[in-house]
Enzyme design. Structure first.
Site, short mmCIF file in Angstrom:
data_model
loop_
_atom_site.label_atom_id
_atom_site.label_comp_id
_atom_site.label_asym_id
_atom_site.label_seq_id
_atom_site.Cartn_x
_atom_site.Cartn_y
_atom_site.Cartn_z
N THR A 208 29.95 41.67 40.05
CA THR A 208 30.13 42.52 40.96
C THR A 208 30.07 43.90 40.11
OG1 THR A 208 31.53 41.39 42.79
CG2 THR A 208 32.00 43.83 42.18
N ARG A 236 30.22 34.57 54.85
CA ARG A 236 31.53 34.70 54.00
C ARG A 236 31.62 36.31 53.49
NH1 ARG A 236 32.55 36.46 48.64
NH2 ARG A 236 34.81 35.65 47.84
N ILE A 237 32.71 36.92 53.36
CA ILE A 237 32.98 38.22 53.16
C ILE A 237 34.26 38.16 52.09
CG2 ILE A 237 33.56 40.64 53.80
CD1 ILE A 237 31.54 39.75 55.39
N THR A 259 36.76 43.13 40.45
CA THR A 259 35.99 42.03 40.60
C THR A 259 36.43 40.72 40.17
OG1 THR A 259 34.02 41.18 39.34
CG2 THR A 259 35.44 42.57 37.85
N GLY A 260 36.13 39.74 41.02
CA GLY A 260 36.83 38.35 40.48
C GLY A 260 36.84 37.43 41.96
N HIS A 261 37.41 36.67 41.94
CA HIS A 261 37.48 35.52 42.94
C HIS A 261 38.23 36.20 44.11
CE1 HIS A 261 37.99 30.91 44.09
NE2 HIS A 261 37.54 31.65 45.38
N GLY A 262 37.27 36.81 45.19
CA GLY A 262 37.51 37.62 46.17
C GLY A 262 38.86 37.09 47.17
N1 ASP Z 1 34.81 39.82 44.24
C1 ASP Z 1 33.47 39.38 44.55
C2 ASP Z 1 33.56 38.31 45.83
O1 ASP Z 1 34.60 37.52 45.86
C3 ASP Z 1 32.79 38.61 43.43
C4 ASP Z 1 33.06 39.09 41.97
O2 ASP Z 1 33.52 39.80 41.90
O3 ASP Z 1 32.59 38.21 41.12
O4 ASP Z 1 32.83 38.33 46.47
#
Ligand code: ASP
Length: 342
Positions: A208, A236-237, A259-262
């Site tokens: 991201t 998916r959002i 940023t990460g596992h949304g």
């Molecule tokens: N946060 C983003 C999502 O879950 C993915 C990411 O940041 O790696 O869509």
């Protein structure tokens, strides 16, 4: 007017200008290009340099806007566009694939002066989703538009739509193939789609881009843009377009891009939680970010990171993964770009 009066006038206006200058805020910009299993051994020196160069370009592009007296919103938009236009990052040009081989992009932006915000979710034909999110904020009474509705809104405002295939890249396609194989193995093992998605290694699924900035008037802004997670189900959002989860800005506390596992970032309201700790508990941005990322998210399995900035120009870049592409520049410190954990 005699010469003494003229001189006094000139002196007074000079003092006035100098006092105005003295009141200018210390400008600052912080950016990220995603968190995950980023290890030095997995990047060739050439690849690493390419990431560093693009991060540097994005930081300096945003900083130049601030330096010229531009707004934090303009700086955030400009820095994110640089990253969206690069195939290296999972946003815009380098967006990951959904399970069925499409690209669906999410983005959001927030103005710390007013708490105005704009977001787009699941758009398939927008080259720079961050700019469309900004249009939603500035040119509509809504906060979030999704899918075709967002694209129709863009078209009506003269934004050219692009083909979804223009986001195709070989590297992301390889990631999709690996992710699908892994998902199949896991699904055959216990048939639970949620467990299967959870088992995907971060290197395969994450990425991201985002930016937070502080301008000379002391106003904060934050923005985030993403292709989401590799092999996500269509529709998916994630957290990136969700205000309070992936993006937040308020001059009374701080600006955050995550940023990460949304799914975890949404359920724990990560960006707003960090700013609430700053505002109501008087925590520094570093402490607030560390608490939420390492003490709240990590124990429940939420992986990722954040960049944070306050109106004093203090910054934090905190993550609980092996690395996070990141960079910053402030009035006090030249451009710095990092990838790995120190
Ligand atoms: N946060 C983003 C999502 O879950 C993915 C990411 O940041 O790696 O869509």
């Amino acid at each position: 007017m005699n010469k003494t009066a003229l001189f006094t006038c000139w002196l007074l206006s000079l003092c006035f200008c100098l006092s105005l200058q003295a009141e200018e805020s210390p400008i600052a910009i912080v950016i990220h290009g995603g968190a995950g299993t980023i290890e030095k051994s997995k990047l060739s020196p050439k690849q690493e340099q390419a990431y560093r160069d693009k991060l540097t370009e994005a930081v300096n592009t945003g900083y130049a806007v601030l330096d010229k007296g531009g707004s934090s919103l303009d700086a955030v938009t400009a820095a994110i566009q640089v990253l969206e236009n690069s195939p290296l990052f999972n946003a815009g040009r380098g967006a990951v694939y959904t399970y069925d081989g499409q690209h669906e992009l999410d983005a959001s932006i927030m103005d710390g002066r007013t708490r105005q915000a704009g977001a787009v979710a699941g758009v398939r034909r927008i080259a720079n989703p961050i700019s469309l999110a900004r249009m939603v904020m500035e040119d509509s009474p809504f906060v979030m538009l999704a899918g075709e509705g967002a694209e129709d809104f863009a078209q009506a405002r003269g934004v050219a739509l692009v083909d979804n295939r223009s986001f195709d890249t070989e590297q992301r396609l390889q990631q999709l193939h690996k992710a699908r194989e892994k998902l199949q193995e896991e699904l055959q093992r216990d048939g639970d789609y949620r467990a299967a998605v959870g088992s995907l290694p971060p290197a395969l699924k994450m990425g991201t881009v985002g930016a937070v900035a502080l301008d000379k008037r002391g106003d904060l802004a934050a923005g985030t843009s993403t292709g989401g997670m590799t092999a996500k189900r269509y529709g998916r959002i994630g957290d990136s377009p969700v205000i309070g989860a992936g993006t937040f800005a308020d001059n009374r506390s701080c600006a955050v891009s995550a940023t990460g596992h949304g799914e975890y970032f949404i359920r724990y309201g990560v960006a707003a939680d960090i700013c609430a700790r700053v505002q109501y508990q008087n925590k520094s941005v570093g402490q607030a970010a560390d608490e939420v990322i390492n003490q709240v998210l990590l124990p429940v399995g939420g992986t990722g990171g954040v960049i944070v900035l306050d109106t004093g120009g203090d910054i934090a870049m905190v993550f609980n993964t092996k690395g996070m592409y990141r960079g910053s520049r402030t009035a006090r410190q030249p451009t710095r770009v990092e990838i790995f954990k120190k």
